[in-house]
Design a protein around this motif. Structure first.
Motif, mmCIF file in Angstrom:
data_model
loop_
_atom_site.group_PDB
_atom_site.id
_atom_site.type_symbol
_atom_site.label_atom_id
_atom_site.label_comp_id
_atom_site.label_asym_id
_atom_site.label_seq_id
_atom_site.Cartn_x
_atom_site.Cartn_y
_atom_site.Cartn_z
ATOM 1 N N UNK A 19 -24.697 -74.697 44.111
ATOM 2 C CA UNK A 19 -24.406 -73.334 44.175
ATOM 3 C C UNK A 19 -23.148 -72.995 44.169
ATOM 4 N N UNK A 20 -22.570 -72.794 42.761
ATOM 5 C CA UNK A 20 -21.349 -72.584 41.892
ATOM 6 C C UNK A 20 -21.850 -70.918 41.245
ATOM 7 N N UNK A 21 -21.633 -70.315 42.444
ATOM 8 C CA UNK A 21 -21.831 -69.060 42.216
ATOM 9 C C UNK A 21 -20.840 -68.104 43.114
ATOM 10 N N UNK A 22 -21.093 -67.438 43.268
ATOM 11 C CA UNK A 22 -20.297 -65.277 44.604
ATOM 12 C C UNK A 22 -21.434 -65.396 44.715
ATOM 13 N N UNK A 23 -21.403 -65.119 45.996
ATOM 14 C CA UNK A 23 -23.463 -64.110 46.234
ATOM 15 C C UNK A 23 -22.215 -62.764 47.170
ATOM 16 N N UNK A 24 -23.268 -62.309 46.462
ATOM 17 C CA UNK A 24 -22.789 -60.432 47.776
ATOM 18 C C UNK A 24 -23.793 -59.812 47.374
ATOM 19 N N UNK A 25 -23.943 -58.382 47.909
ATOM 20 C CA UNK A 25 -25.154 -57.144 48.165
ATOM 21 C C UNK A 25 -25.475 -56.256 47.797
ATOM 22 N N UNK A 26 -26.220 -56.671 46.610
ATOM 23 C CA UNK A 26 -26.574 -55.038 46.427
ATOM 24 C C UNK A 26 -28.303 -54.594 46.869
ATOM 25 N N UNK A 27 -27.343 -53.356 47.720
ATOM 26 C CA UNK A 27 -28.661 -52.498 48.380
ATOM 27 C C UNK A 27 -28.879 -54.025 49.479
ATOM 28 N N UNK A 28 -30.810 -54.231 49.735
ATOM 29 C CA UNK A 28 -31.638 -55.042 50.586
ATOM 30 C C UNK A 28 -30.777 -56.514 50.241
#
Length: 372
Positions: A19-28
């Motif tokens: 879990x070495x990451x950043x998450x973000x939303x792109x649409x759904x």
């Protein structure tokens, strides 16, 4: 090109697993943004990945999730770096299972050192060594059977064999009554204490010697004993199982003083603990322990307190396997020096000094005379 793409894919899987990451939303969809990979160096000996973290990723993730990285990349993995820029090295060789102490083998490597310390070999068979004159404090910790006793024997034996009593003096405290008694009578040793009350006299004298040396620096207008027009011996203090005296504030404060002021005065410190004590190491000692070595620790918390994250993941069956932190963290196989071999090696340096009782200190006349 195909090999590099395959290795890149493995690293991405390791990042995902840890879990070495950043998450973000792109649409759904939820998109993961992984660290930026700069270079992959693949040799017969190792594969090294160089990368930088995305802003907002806590670099301590590697302390907590190294196990997840290893699940993908293998057990012989080392992570180095800080803040943003890191490297992960996957070694293709195996660590030696036993490194016997052999002074003649590493003697050429230490001949120019003022206070040589040799602790073991890395995965490529190179000795791990440094000059304690430059890195003046050391903490050794780890569970029973981790190899601390053998390591202390090796460190002291190397100092005794490589330096004359005019060059180095030893002040020893063996609060476990287990290991340092071997060095009773050695001509380099000024005191050997087994209890807190026995430490008071020699450690009070040590403090007085530190003040004397400080006055000499002021008198001659220099900032280090190297600048004096005459040579003073280095003094190495070893306290085995310091946690036993944690309630003895006068002694603890003196040891903290050695750690914080000793370098310029030529006074050096080695502390050994089975279980790193958070209360002691949150004190003034913490920022002044230049080198930290740990055998296996019981859990991640202990490893963090010891200052060697990941030490709890050392294989319990790998006797003598340790990790060292100077700048980066490195795994190594500690040197093995058993008691009988140690006795044989230091026998030529012993004087006939009687032991007054099982609970007495040995206080031989030092090169400073009776007033030291």
């Amino acid at each position: 090109m195909f090999t590099k793409l395959k290795l890149r894919g493995q690293l991405i899987r390791a990042f995902k697993n840890a879990e070495v990451y950043k998450s973000y939303k792109r649409g759904d969809r939820t998109v993961h943004q992984y660290p930026r990979i700069h270079h992959i160096d693949n040799t017969d000996a190792y594969t090294r990945y160089s990368f930088s973290l995305i802003n907002g990723i806590n670099p301590k993730v590697f302390d907590d999730k190294l196990w997840a990285i290893k699940q993908v990349l293998g057990s012989n993995v080392e992570v180095n770096g800080k803040l943003k820029n890191f490297s992960i090295t996957v070694h293709k060789k195996s660590m030696p299972k036993l490194v016997k102490y052999n002074y003649e083998d590493f003697k050429p490597e230490i001949e120019r050192m003022e206070l040589p310390v040799v602790v073991g070999k890395d995965i490529y068979g190179n000795y791990i060594s440094w000059d304690m004159a430059e890195l003046e404090t050391l903490l050794v910790s780890g569970e029973i059977g981790a190899g601390k006793s053998s390591l202390l024997r090796a460190i002291l034996s190397t100092l005794i064999k490589s330096k004359s009593p005019d060059e180095i003096r030893l002040v020893l405290a063996d609060l476990k009554r287990a290991d340092l008694g071997l060095f009773h009578g050695v001509e380099h040793v000024d005191s050997l204490s087994f209890e807190a009350k026995e430490m008071i006299k020699p450690f009070t004298k040590l403090r007085a010697e530190m003040y004397r040396r400080g006055d000499l620096l002021l008198e001659h207008g220099v900032t280090h004993i190297k600048g004096l027009p005459f040579k003073l011996p280095r003094i190495v203090t070893v306290v085995d199982e310091m946690s036993i005296i944690k309630k003895e504030r006068d002694l603890v404060e003196l040891i903290e003083q050695i750690a914080s002021q000793g370098r310029a005065l030529g006074v050096h410190l080695v502390i050994a603990m089975q279980r790193p004590d958070a209360d002691l190491l949150k004190s003034a000692l913490k920022s002044n322990l230049r080198v930290r070595i740990s055998g296996r620790q019981a859990d991640a918390t202990n490893a963090k307190v010891a200052g060697v994250p990941g030490a709890h993941e050392i294989d319990a069956g790998a006797r003598g396997r340790m990790m060292i932190k100077i700048d980066d963290i490195q795994t190594f196989q500690g040197v093995f020096l058993d008691e009988e071999e140690c006795k044989r090696m230091i026998a030529p340096f012993k004087k006939d000094v009687p032991i007054k009782s099982a609970q007495t200190e040995q206080l031989v006349e030092s090169i400073f005379g009776e007033e030291w």
